[in-house]
Design a protein around this motif. Structure first.
Motif, PDB file in Angstrom:
ATOM      1  N   ALA A   1      -1.835  -4.938   1.017  1.00 54.92           N
ATOM      2  CA  ALA A   1      -0.884  -6.141   1.035  1.00 54.92           C
ATOM      3  C   ALA A   1      -0.186  -5.773  -0.513  1.00 54.92           C
ATOM      4  N   SER A   2      -1.003  -5.702  -1.630  1.00 50.60           N
ATOM      5  CA  SER A   2      -0.229  -5.637  -3.049  1.00 50.60           C
ATOM      6  C   SER A   2       0.283  -4.246  -3.126  1.00 50.60           C
ATOM      7  N   LYS A   3      -0.431  -3.240  -2.435  1.00 55.63           N
ATOM      8  CA  LYS A   3       0.263  -2.086  -2.648  1.00 55.63           C
ATOM      9  C   LYS A   3       1.525  -1.879  -1.776  1.00 55.63           C
ATOM     10  N   LEU A   4       1.487  -2.342  -0.568  1.00 50.07           N
ATOM     11  CA  LEU A   4       2.862  -2.556  -0.010  1.00 50.07           C
ATOM     12  C   LEU A   4       3.720  -3.446  -0.687  1.00 50.07           C
ATOM     13  N   LEU A   5       3.492  -4.317  -1.261  1.00 46.74           N
ATOM     14  CA  LEU A   5       4.507  -4.993  -1.904  1.00 46.74           C
ATOM     15  C   LEU A   5       5.220  -4.539  -2.933  1.00 46.74           C
ATOM     16  N   ASN A   6       4.069  -3.744  -3.751  1.00 47.31           N
ATOM     17  CA  ASN A   6       4.604  -2.990  -4.798  1.00 47.31           C
ATOM     18  C   ASN A   6       5.655  -1.819  -4.419  1.00 47.31           C
ATOM     19  N   GLU A   7       5.207  -1.014  -3.379  1.00 44.90           N
ATOM     20  CA  GLU A   7       5.999  -0.214  -2.845  1.00 44.90           C
ATOM     21  C   GLU A   7       7.471  -0.909  -2.344  1.00 44.90           C
ATOM     22  N   ALA A   8       7.530  -2.024  -1.885  1.00 48.80           N
ATOM     23  CA  ALA A   8       8.713  -2.373  -1.473  1.00 48.80           C
ATOM     24  C   ALA A   8       9.524  -2.812  -2.742  1.00 48.80           C
ATOM     25  N   ASN A   9       8.905  -3.329  -3.719  1.00 45.42           N
ATOM     26  CA  ASN A   9       9.575  -3.847  -4.737  1.00 45.42           C
ATOM     27  C   ASN A   9      10.417  -2.604  -5.481  1.00 45.42           C
TER      28      ASN A   9
ATOM     29  N   THR B   1      13.196  -1.443  -3.136  1.00 50.02           N
ATOM     30  CA  THR B   1      14.134  -2.546  -3.473  1.00 50.02           C
ATOM     31  C   THR B   1      14.809  -2.071  -4.783  1.00 50.02           C
ATOM     32  N   SER B   2      14.253  -2.004  -5.993  1.00 45.27           N
ATOM     33  CA  SER B   2      14.665  -1.725  -7.243  1.00 45.27           C
ATOM     34  C   SER B   2      15.693  -0.189  -6.983  1.00 45.27           C
ATOM     35  N   ASP B   3      15.041   0.695  -6.369  1.00 51.73           N
ATOM     36  CA  ASP B   3      15.853   2.113  -6.138  1.00 51.73           C
ATOM     37  C   ASP B   3      17.154   1.688  -5.452  1.00 51.73           C
ATOM     38  N   TYR B   4      17.073   0.964  -4.291  1.00 51.76           N
ATOM     39  CA  TYR B   4      18.186   0.859  -3.592  1.00 51.76           C
ATOM     40  C   TYR B   4      19.276  -0.130  -4.218  1.00 51.76           C
ATOM     41  N   GLU B   5      18.704  -0.994  -5.094  1.00 52.74           N
ATOM     42  CA  GLU B   5      19.808  -1.799  -5.878  1.00 52.74           C
ATOM     43  C   GLU B   5      20.436  -0.860  -7.007  1.00 52.74           C
ATOM     44  N   GLN B   6      19.733  -0.040  -7.350  1.00 54.37           N
ATOM     45  CA  GLN B   6      20.165   0.868  -8.340  1.00 54.37           C
ATOM     46  C   GLN B   6      21.066   1.936  -7.755  1.00 54.37           C
ATOM     47  N   GLN B   7      20.679   2.400  -6.515  1.00 50.03           N
ATOM     48  CA  GLN B   7      21.801   3.342  -5.801  1.00 50.03           C
ATOM     49  C   GLN B   7      22.862   2.431  -5.440  1.00 50.03           C
TER      50      GLN B   7
END
Length: 164
Positions: free
Chosen positions: A67-75, A78-84
């Motif tokens: 779950a923490s690994k998936l949460l890190n990937e999701a974060n 999210t940061s990549d999509y926000e940057q894009q």
């Protein structure tokens, strides 16, 4: 129940060596039975329970790690999509300003062309108006002079004698 056990204890035969607390061979047998019971319980009850608890703990730990690994990937996503998204917004804003500049230039060019094409027409219209004005003034000058003369004659004292 309590009363019955007190009666049994009071009726017990306390005579003999050791009386009520004469352990004899029963103490080692009870201790041996207790040890066997502990070994049996340990083998059939405690070890399976401990194994299940360990498996549950391992399951919880692995799920938390995933779950923490998936949460890190999701974060990260999210940061990549926000940057894009920020980059796309900047690009569209730049393109919009470029299009506005281009349309303004096109409008200015078309306006200049229209003004240049209309300017000769306006000049010819204005010269025609001035010529017509001069012509009308030239035609009306004798009439105006005659009318002025008539008004002068009618308003002068000599003209009054003619009117009576």
């Amino acid at each position: 129940y309590m009363v019955n056990s007190l009666i049994i204890i009071s009726n017990a035969d306390i005579s003999g060596p050791g009386g009520l607390f004469d352990f004899g061979a029963t103490l080692p047998i009870v201790a041996f039975q207790f040890l066997i019971l502990m070994i049996i319980l340990n083998i059939f009850l405690y070890n399976p329970l401990l194994n299940i608890l360990e498996q549950r703990n391992e399951y919880i730990i692995t799920n938390l790690a995933e779950a923490s690994k998936l949460l890190n990937e999701a974060n990260l996503l999210t940061s990549d999509y926000e940057q894009q998204l920020t980059n796309v917004r900047k690009e569209t804003q730049l393109e919009l300003s470029n299009f506005q500049k281009i349309y303004k230039q096109v409008f200015d060019i078309e306006l200049n062309i229209c003004q240049k094409s209309i300017q000769p027409l306006l000049e010819s219209f204005i010269t025609e108006l001035f010529m017509d004005r001069e012509e009308i003034l030239n035609e009306t000058d004798p009439l105006i002079y005659t009318l002025c003369r008539i008004i002068q004659l009618t308003t002068s004292p000599i003209g009054e004698s003619f009117n009576k």
